[in-house]
Scaffold this active site. Structure first.
Site, PDB file in Angstrom:
ATOM      1  N   LYS A  38       7.543  -1.177  18.208  1.00  0.00           N
ATOM      2  CA  LYS A  38       8.801  -1.638  17.600  1.00  0.00           C
ATOM      3  C   LYS A  38       9.405  -0.522  16.752  1.00  0.00           C
ATOM      4  CE  LYS A  38       6.052  -3.680  13.862  1.00  0.00           C
ATOM      5  NZ  LYS A  38       5.403  -4.923  13.398  1.00  0.00           N
ATOM      6  N   ARG A 136       5.016 -16.433   7.258  1.00  0.00           N
ATOM      7  CA  ARG A 136       6.162 -15.625   7.657  1.00  0.00           C
ATOM      8  C   ARG A 136       6.766 -16.197   8.932  1.00  0.00           C
ATOM      9  NH1 ARG A 136       5.382  -9.190   8.845  1.00  0.00           N
ATOM     10  NH2 ARG A 136       4.587  -9.962  10.826  1.00  0.00           N
ATOM     11  N   TYR A 264      25.171  15.994  -7.103  1.00  0.00           N
ATOM     12  CA  TYR A 264      26.008  14.914  -7.636  1.00  0.00           C
ATOM     13  C   TYR A 264      25.537  14.449  -9.008  1.00  0.00           C
ATOM     14  CZ  TYR A 264      28.196  14.230  -3.034  1.00  0.00           C
ATOM     15  OH  TYR A 264      28.892  14.387  -1.880  1.00  0.00           O
ATOM     16  N   MET A 313      23.688  12.386   0.996  1.00  0.00           N
ATOM     17  CA  MET A 313      23.610  11.752   2.310  1.00  0.00           C
ATOM     18  C   MET A 313      23.071  12.720   3.365  1.00  0.00           C
ATOM     19  SD  MET A 313      26.519   9.859   4.625  1.00  0.00           S
ATOM     20  CE  MET A 313      26.965   8.680   3.374  1.00  0.00           C
TER      21      MET A 313
HETATM   22  C1  LIG Z   1       3.973  -4.685  13.363  1.00  0.00           C
HETATM   23  C2  LIG Z   1       2.930  -5.613  13.817  1.00  0.00           C
HETATM   24  C3  LIG Z   1       1.656  -5.147  14.212  1.00  0.00           C
HETATM   25  C4  LIG Z   1       1.235  -3.694  14.075  1.00  0.00           C
HETATM   26  O1  LIG Z   1       0.744  -3.461  12.770  1.00  0.00           O
HETATM   27  P1  LIG Z   1       0.104  -2.042  12.352  1.00  0.00           P
HETATM   28  O2  LIG Z   1      -0.372  -2.267  10.968  1.00  0.00           O
HETATM   29  O3  LIG Z   1       1.219  -1.055  12.419  1.00  0.00           O
HETATM   30  O4  LIG Z   1      -0.973  -1.750  13.310  1.00  0.00           O
HETATM   31  C5  LIG Z   1       0.768  -6.053  14.752  1.00  0.00           C
HETATM   32  N1  LIG Z   1       1.090  -7.355  14.856  1.00  0.00           N
HETATM   33  C6  LIG Z   1       2.279  -7.855  14.447  1.00  0.00           C
HETATM   34  C7  LIG Z   1       2.559  -9.308  14.585  1.00  0.00           C
HETATM   35  C8  LIG Z   1       3.236  -6.996  13.903  1.00  0.00           C
HETATM   36  O5  LIG Z   1       4.412  -7.488  13.488  1.00  0.00           O
END
Ligand SMILES: *Cc1c(COP(=O)(O)O)cnc(C)c1O
Length: 368
Positions: A38, A136, A264, A313
């Site tokens: 991701k 969550r 700045y 920036m």
């Molecule tokens: C992002 C995520 C992971 C990966 O976690 P890491 O700590 O980067 O290995 C695994 N499972 C879920 C559900 C996640 O959202």
């Protein structure tokens, strides 16, 4: 060190493959590996990372959002992909692009089944997620009977996996909480497996869970940050290799007289004559503004050059008074895990945030 005239992130695929095999060597031979890619593979360029890991035959990929999955499919990635956080509006794209949804609520389940009926699809792979403490995303254990009644009366989807996510797998002080979570997850699995007559994949651990709780690997592990070279403990991180190394260059050098300011809002005022170097990387590239005023630094010819004044920036200015350097010299923002962890700790953040903050305008240079 790769040579390039501007700001770039060097992405070392050999390090990626090393990390993959290192983590895999801690799994039982039949345990599947899901690579979490991701957020542009934690900032590293998802398609390239996916293509390389596909060659290693990873079982699964996971992304957070549907667009990330579509991007991978359009680039020709064939490996199964779980979308960890789909919305009701994403169900058609899941079917079109063969992206397997995390089903975490009845709303999502129903929206998805409605779409599958319309499309005339049977047995589409889905992944049921249970909340075992993170609060969550996910069904609660009390939802199991209702889910089972629903799925047994509807053949549009098939439970491909049942999973949960640990709250504090990196924290030894929370070990008893984690063990309780593992038990809650096991109870849910038992309840489902009693009623479902086909096997499904069971998975619970992220990187730190995988390394710290081998008893909780079940059928598959979900590894993100470890693939890129980071783990929660130096014992592990030292055996992983750094995939992403962020470099830039000195654009200009200024001599600042005592009493003059830099940047700045005059956030830096020279107490003595100071030599500053301007670097073409700023908060729009992923350098947090909290690195300003001496909290963050870059490395030039092996020496630390603190950031002076505010992060702009598109630029930072650093103090090179004690470093022999010239315009055009290459600099590194970080090229070791230790530097990134040090910068993260100094500025109240974590490696995850710094890696994923590197913006899309930073050139990725692939090293293979
Ligand atoms: C992002 C995520 C992971 C990966 O976690 P890491 O700590 O980067 O290995 C695994 N499972 C879920 C559900 C996640 O959202």
């Amino acid at each position: 060190m790769p040579q390039n005239a501007s700001t770039f992130l060097s992405v070392d695929l050999n390090a990626l493959v090393h990390n993959y095999h290192f983590i895999k060597s801690h799994l039982k031979p039949h345990t599947k590996f899901l690579a979490v890619i991701k957020a542009f593979a934690y900032g590293h360029e998802a398609v390239t990372i996916a293509k390389r890991l596909e060659k290693e035959n990873v079982a699964y990929f996971a992304v957070a959002y549907i667009q990330e999955g579509i991007h991978l499919r359009k680039a020709g990635i064939k490996t199964p992909i779980i979308v960890l956080h789909p919305q009701q509006s994403d169900v058609q794209d899941c079917v079109t692009y063969n992206l397997e949804p995390n089903i975490y609520s009845f709303k999502i389940l129903e929206a998805f089944q409605e779409c599958l009926i319309k499309a005339g699809v049977q047995q589409f792979p889905i992944h049921l997620k249970f909340n075992t403490g993170l609060n969550r995303l996910g069904f609660s254990s009390e939802d199991v009977p209702t889910i089972l009644i629903n799925l047994k009366s509807n053949s549009t989807c098939k439970i491909t996996s049942v999973f949960s996510h640990l709250v504090a797998s990196e924290d030894v002080e929370e070990k008893s909480f984690t063990l309780k979570q593992i038990q809650t997850y096991k109870n849910i699995l038992d309840e489902i497996q009693k009623e479902i007559d086909y096997p499904f994949i069971k998975h619970l651990t992220n990187t730190s869970g995988t390394l710290n709780y081998p008893e909780a690997h079940f059928d598959m592990v979900r590894v993100g940050i470890g693939l890129y070279g980071y783990a929660n403990d130096i014992k592990w991180t030292s055996q992983l290799q750094n995939v992403g190394k962020l470099y830039s260059v000195i654009s200009q050098i200024h001599s600042i007289q005592k009493g003059e300011s830099v940047g700045y809002n005059r956030a830096f005022i020279a107490e003595k004559e100071t030599i500053s170097a301007t670097i073409p990387i700023g908060h729009a590239d992923g350098i947090p503004r909290t690195w300003g005023k001496g909290k963050g630094y870059i490395t030039i010819h092996g020496e630390k050059a603190p950031i002076i004044g505010n992060v702009c920036m598109d630029m930072i200015m650093v103090d090179v008074s004690n470093i022999a350097s010239k315009e055009g010299d290459q600099v590194s923002i970080y090229d070791t895990q230790q530097t990134l962890e040090d910068l993260a700790t100094n500025t109240g953040t974590i490696s995850y945030e710094l890696l994923t903050a590197i913006s899309q305008r930073v050139l990725r240079v692939i090293v293979d």
